[in-house]
Design a protein around this motif. Structure first.
Motif, PDB file in Angstrom:
ATOM      1  N   TYR A  13       5.664   5.273 -18.128  1.00 25.10           N
ATOM      2  CA  TYR A  13       7.104   5.153 -18.330  1.00 25.10           C
ATOM      3  C   TYR A  13       7.860   5.990 -17.290  1.00 25.10           C
ATOM      4  CZ  TYR A  13      11.706   5.496 -20.505  1.00 25.10           C
ATOM      5  OH  TYR A  13      13.064   5.464 -20.739  1.00 25.10           O
ATOM      6  N   GLU A  14       7.410   7.220 -17.083  1.00 16.69           N
ATOM      7  CA  GLU A  14       8.034   8.078 -16.075  1.00 16.69           C
ATOM      8  C   GLU A  14       7.813   7.513 -14.673  1.00 16.69           C
ATOM      9  OE1 GLU A  14       7.809  12.724 -14.506  1.00 16.69           O
ATOM     10  OE2 GLU A  14       6.664  12.074 -16.265  1.00 16.69           O
ATOM     11  N   PHE A  15       6.620   6.981 -14.458  1.00 19.06           N
ATOM     12  CA  PHE A  15       6.312   6.403 -13.144  1.00 19.06           C
ATOM     13  C   PHE A  15       7.237   5.225 -12.843  1.00 19.06           C
ATOM     14  CE2 PHE A  15       4.120   3.154 -10.670  1.00 19.06           C
ATOM     15  CZ  PHE A  15       3.804   3.861  -9.520  1.00 19.06           C
ATOM     16  N   CYS A  16       7.470   4.378 -13.812  1.00 17.91           N
ATOM     17  CA  CYS A  16       8.338   3.215 -13.600  1.00 17.91           C
ATOM     18  C   CYS A  16       9.780   3.640 -13.328  1.00 17.91           C
ATOM     19  CB  CYS A  16       8.277   2.278 -14.796  1.00 17.91           C
ATOM     20  SG  CYS A  16       6.682   1.438 -14.988  1.00 17.91           S
TER      21      CYS A  16
ATOM     22  N   ALA B 150       9.827   4.863  -9.856  1.00 18.36           N
ATOM     23  CA  ALA B 150       9.634   3.748  -8.931  1.00 18.36           C
ATOM     24  C   ALA B 150      10.916   2.943  -8.766  1.00 18.36           C
ATOM     25  CB  ALA B 150       8.496   2.855  -9.413  1.00 18.36           C
ATOM     26  N   VAL B 151      11.642   2.749  -9.865  1.00 22.93           N
ATOM     27  CA  VAL B 151      12.907   2.011  -9.780  1.00 22.93           C
ATOM     28  C   VAL B 151      13.881   2.741  -8.862  1.00 22.93           C
ATOM     29  CG1 VAL B 151      14.943   1.321 -11.100  1.00 22.93           C
ATOM     30  CG2 VAL B 151      12.666   0.872 -12.008  1.00 22.93           C
TER      31      VAL B 151
ATOM     32  N   ALA C  39       0.800  -1.224   0.000  1.00 25.20           N
ATOM     33  CA  ALA C  39       0.000   0.000   0.000  1.00 25.20           C
ATOM     34  C   ALA C  39       0.834   1.276   0.000  1.00 25.20           C
ATOM     35  CB  ALA C  39      -0.943  -0.020   1.211  1.00 25.20           C
ATOM     36  N   CYS C  40       1.770   1.385   0.947  1.00 20.11           N
ATOM     37  CA  CYS C  40       2.482   2.656   1.109  1.00 20.11           C
ATOM     38  C   CYS C  40       3.398   2.985  -0.065  1.00 20.11           C
ATOM     39  CB  CYS C  40       3.290   2.637   2.407  1.00 20.11           C
ATOM     40  SG  CYS C  40       2.272   2.742   3.894  1.00 20.11           S
ATOM     41  N   PHE C  41       3.735   2.006  -0.889  1.00 18.51           N
ATOM     42  CA  PHE C  41       4.577   2.287  -2.056  1.00 18.51           C
ATOM     43  C   PHE C  41       3.916   3.306  -2.972  1.00 18.51           C
ATOM     44  CE2 PHE C  41       4.842   1.229  -6.610  1.00 18.51           C
ATOM     45  CZ  PHE C  41       6.140   1.655  -6.863  1.00 18.51           C
ATOM     46  N   TRP C  42       2.630   3.127  -3.245  1.00 20.47           N
ATOM     47  CA  TRP C  42       1.947   3.984  -4.212  1.00 20.47           C
ATOM     48  C   TRP C  42       1.819   5.414  -3.695  1.00 20.47           C
ATOM     49  CZ3 TRP C  42       1.605   1.428  -8.609  1.00 20.47           C
ATOM     50  CH2 TRP C  42       1.517   0.034  -8.566  1.00 20.47           C
ATOM     51  N   SER C  43       1.511   5.566  -2.424  1.00 24.11           N
ATOM     52  CA  SER C  43       1.294   6.909  -1.890  1.00 24.11           C
ATOM     53  C   SER C  43       2.604   7.631  -1.599  1.00 24.11           C
ATOM     54  CB  SER C  43       0.445   6.829  -0.622  1.00 24.11           C
ATOM     55  OG  SER C  43       1.043   5.970   0.338  1.00 24.11           O
ATOM     56  N   LYS C  44       3.566   6.924  -0.990  1.00 27.89           N
ATOM     57  CA  LYS C  44       4.831   7.580  -0.685  1.00 27.89           C
ATOM     58  C   LYS C  44       5.576   7.963  -1.962  1.00 27.89           C
ATOM     59  CE  LYS C  44       7.535   6.068   2.681  1.00 27.89           C
ATOM     60  NZ  LYS C  44       8.545   5.254   3.412  1.00 27.89           N
ATOM     61  N   ASP C  45       5.528   7.100  -2.966  1.00 34.09           N
ATOM     62  CA  ASP C  45       6.203   7.397  -4.226  1.00 34.09           C
ATOM     63  C   ASP C  45       5.622   8.654  -4.867  1.00 34.09           C
ATOM     64  OD1 ASP C  45       8.384   5.965  -5.630  1.00 34.09           O
ATOM     65  OD2 ASP C  45       7.021   6.135  -7.339  1.00 34.09           O
TER      66      ASP C  45
END
Length: 741
Positions: free
Chosen positions: A598-601, A604-605, A412-418
């Motif tokens: 593409y920018e999101f990935c 995220a990396v 869960a927190c990955f999406w919001s914190k990112d």
């Protein structure tokens, strides 16, 4: 739909009958009320479940229609002054209501077993229900006065809950510290409310925002005064959400029972400050510099909370500083104007942190079987380790919560914190660097907590046990009942715990009572779910009962899937943005949230790499050592110093001392504020007695002596009076003559 909104006023008042009836029952029928105590837990959960269903229904209607509903009625009307009470149902209200009720229900179910041994069981559920009422009243309030009333009720409830075990001096001090610290922020909040009423003449949010925007656009306000009032309003949020510099109460709040920590630190009290800033965003966003100030406080809190969590030994305090840091991320997002990101992280963090706190409570509950005489040892991660094979369900759930908070996808927190991290680059590169580096620190200290608690082969608590199943276990009486003395023959932890020979440990008193090996089977919760975990009693830590595991498993589902709420898969606008559209439109922002995958990935990396680096460092520093050292002194030395690597011991000591001593902020307050205020009080007392009271007392005393002298001179002869009279007159005439010659 209109009819459904009309009954929304029941949301804050539905849990209220439970504390009222418990109090009345204990007053009139104490024996019967205590004998039926589990009935009150069931009613607390039932009523809060009704509120949850009602809140979800309102949220679905808002998502479908993007509507906002407000209903007010006049309470006090006097000439030009009108004070109205009512309720406001908008996306922010519905989000907070769902968080409060869902987390609250799970914590109440968990508490039924966790607090079953405690003599204050009924008092606990009365406080919890009243706390839920106060929070629900806060989030449904339609004006600032109403918010302030419920704001103070939340503060009172937190005081009662943190100091629930008030016979412990440390708990009594903790609740006082929380109460006093929050009063500082609350006084600023009250002044800010009065200041904006003076400017706009209204407490209602809708009128307040409209009038204030018109005054700003026409340049009819004093911006210095307006900024001061906004800072005072924000001071209330600083205290409630444990932002720097009023964060000092948060780690001490861990002296309350663990379910209270889960409720306060997940979606209720500490979230109240985030809610207040989000509610007042239309006000703050048009005031110059105030948004920058909010983001500055947020980024300071983000980094400070992470650094203070690095060397904590108490598992709950480590999680408390983690909460502080994550709240800083939310405040940073609000200061940057990222309204959606802040609320998204509020949702994901609430469920993940509730999972972690309930998991820590399960660990503590298991460890207290072995070291019940000293609760601090049952929370000390240094004395844990090797728990994986004993409590696997708790271990796996805690690991999922840890990964989520570290920002590992797809939790869960990955999406919001990112999202917050990406927005920080657009706002300020310096803030972004701090925020991203703190993400690595978060991964480090969270995995440090996990490794110290569950991994390794140290097994400090089990080394000296004979392994006999019938060996008696001991626990302390939380209400001071007399029991058996500890038998060093059957129960000892050896030299690793450094107990005095034939010593008697204490908790609330110097008495302990014998806990039979079947004690958990004798204390049955009102809910029973068969065979969730191992319910057998042994000399080793074992899984908590089903009633405690059930909420943990539900929170695992939230941690796994709630993050998908804010992901736009094949749509231009995701569910969360659609839900928040009325509030976002009120801020005059575009609600379209299309995403470049593409920018999101790429982003995220980068974020996952930083988190992975923090995890790797934690494994590198803690995992190998804790599987080899078998001496407590060496362990404590390692926790402080760490293995000798390429950086100097002096730097390691400085980092450890900074973190373990809470950044010396508490010491600074104790030295310069507490001692300074005491010195000021002593000086004021001296000035009042010696100067203010001393002058009239001195005049009176001088008059007394003069009168005594004159009385002795007087003899009753007129000739003597005339002689003295002419003598004085002659003397003054001579003096006057010589002075004017």
């Amino acid at each position: 739909m209109e009819q459904t909104y009309q009954y929304a006023w029941i949301i804050p008042f539905l849990p209220l009958p439970v504390p009222m009836l418990i109090g009345l029952g204990l007053l009139l029928f104490p024996t019967a009320t205590k004998s039926l105590r589990r009935m009150w837990a069931f009613q607390s959960i039932l009523l809060l479940s009704i509120v949850m269903i009602f809140s979800m229904n309102l949220s679905i209607q808002q998502i479908n229609s993007s509507s906002v509903y407000q209903y007010v009625w006049s309470w006090i009307i006097n000439n030009d002054f009108s004070l109205e009470f009512g309720y406001l149902i908008d996306p922010l209200t519905s989000i907070m209501s769902i968080l409060i009720t869902t987390v609250g229900i799970l914590v109440l179910i968990y508490s039924d077993n966790y607090m079953s041994h405690d003599d204050g069981y009924l008092r606990f559920f009365a406080y919890m229900s009243f706390f839920s009422t106060s929070m629900l009243g806060l989030v449904t309030s339609s004006n600032l006065i109403q918010i302030y009333i419920f704001w103070e009720l939340v503060g009172v409830c937190s005081y009662l809950l943190i100091g629930f075990w008030f016979t412990r001096p440390v708990a009594a001090k903790a609740c006082q510290k929380a109460f006093v610290t929050n009063r500082v922020g609350d006084f600023g909040l009250l002044l800010g409310i009065l200041g904006f009423y003076w400017i706009t003449g209204s407490f209602e949010f809708r009128d307040l925002f409209q009038i204030f925007n018109n005054l700003i656009s026409n340049n009819e306000v004093n911006f210095v005064f307006v900024t001061l009032c906004a800072v005072l309003l924000f001071a209330g949020a600083i205290a409630k959400s444990a932002q720097f510099p009023l964060h000092v109460w948060l780690p001490d709040a861990m002296e309350g029972p663990t379910p209270i920590s889960a409720l306060i630190h997940a979606a209720t009290m500490v979230a109240a400050g985030i809610f207040l800033v989000a509610r007042l965003m239309p006000l703050f966003i048009v005031i110059p510099h105030i948004m920058n100030f909010i983001s500055l406080i947020g980024i300071i809190t983000v980094f400070l909370g992470a650094t203070l969590a690095l060397a904590q030994k108490d598992i709950k305090r480590g999680l408390a500083y983690s909460t502080m840091s994550q709240l800083g991320y939310m405040m940073l997002a609000l200061g940057m104007g990222s309204y959606r990101s802040a609320l998204f992280h509020l949702i994901t963090h609430a469920y993940s942190k509730a999972l972690l706190f309930l998991g820590s409570g399960s660990v503590i509950h298991s460890m207290e079987t072995l070291v019940g005489y000293c609760p601090k040892k049952s929370q000390n991660m240094v004395l844990m380790g090797g728990l994986t094979k004993h409590i696997p369900i708790t271990k796996n759930s805690f690991l999922l919560g840890t990964l989520s908070l570290c920002g590992i996808p797809p939790l869960a927190c990955f999406w919001s914190k990112d999202e917050i991290l990406n927005d920080s680059w657009l706002y300020s590169p310096s803030f972004a660097i701090i925020a991203w580096s703190t993400a690595g620190l978060t991964a480090f200290y969270m995995f440090r907590i996990y490794l110290l608690t569950f991994e390794g082969h140290l097994n400090v608590h089990f080394q000296n046990y004979s392994g006999k199943r019938n060996t008696p276990l001991y626990s302390i009486s939380l209400w001071g009942k007399e029991g058996s003395k500890i038998s060093n023959k059957n129960f000892r932890l050896g030299t690793l715990l450094k107990m005095k020979k034939n010593g008697r440990p204490s908790f609330f008193s110097n008495k302990v009572y014998k806990m039979d090996e079947n004690v958990r089977n004798l204390i049955q919760p009102f809910l029973s779910i068969p065979n969730f975990g191992n319910t057998k009693t042994s000399l080793y830590p074992y899984e908590s009962d089903n009633t405690m595991l059930f909420p943990i498993l539900i929170l695992i589902l939230f941690t796994l899937f709630v993050g998908f709420l804010g992901i736009p898969f094949n749509q231009d606008v995701d569910i969360l943005t659609k839900w928040l559209t009325p509030s976002i439109n009120l801020l005059h922002k575009n609600s379209n949230n299309s995403i470049d995958w593409y920018e999101f990935c790429n982003d995220a990396v980068f974020s996952v790499s930083i988190a992975s680096f923090g995890i790797f460092i934690a494994f590198f520093l803690y995992k190998p050592v804790y599987s080899s050292f078998q001496n407590l002194d060496l362990i404590n030395s390692f926790v402080k110093m760490g293995p000798k690597r390429n950086f100097s011991d002096k730097i390691k000591n400085a980092i450890y001392d900074w973190s373990y001593n809470r950044g010396y902020i508490d010491a600074f307050y104790g030295t310069f504020l507490t001692v300074g205020m005491r010195k000021l009080a002593e000086f004021t007392h001296f000035f009042d007695r010696r100067i203010i009271d001393g002058i009239p007392n001195g005049v009176g005393l001088m008059s007394f002596f003069v009168a005594e002298v004159i009385k002795s001179v007087g003899g009753g002869r007129i000739s003597s009076y005339l002689f003295f009279y002419f003598s004085y007159v002659s003397m003054f005439l001579l003096i006057y003559y010589f002075l004017n010659f």
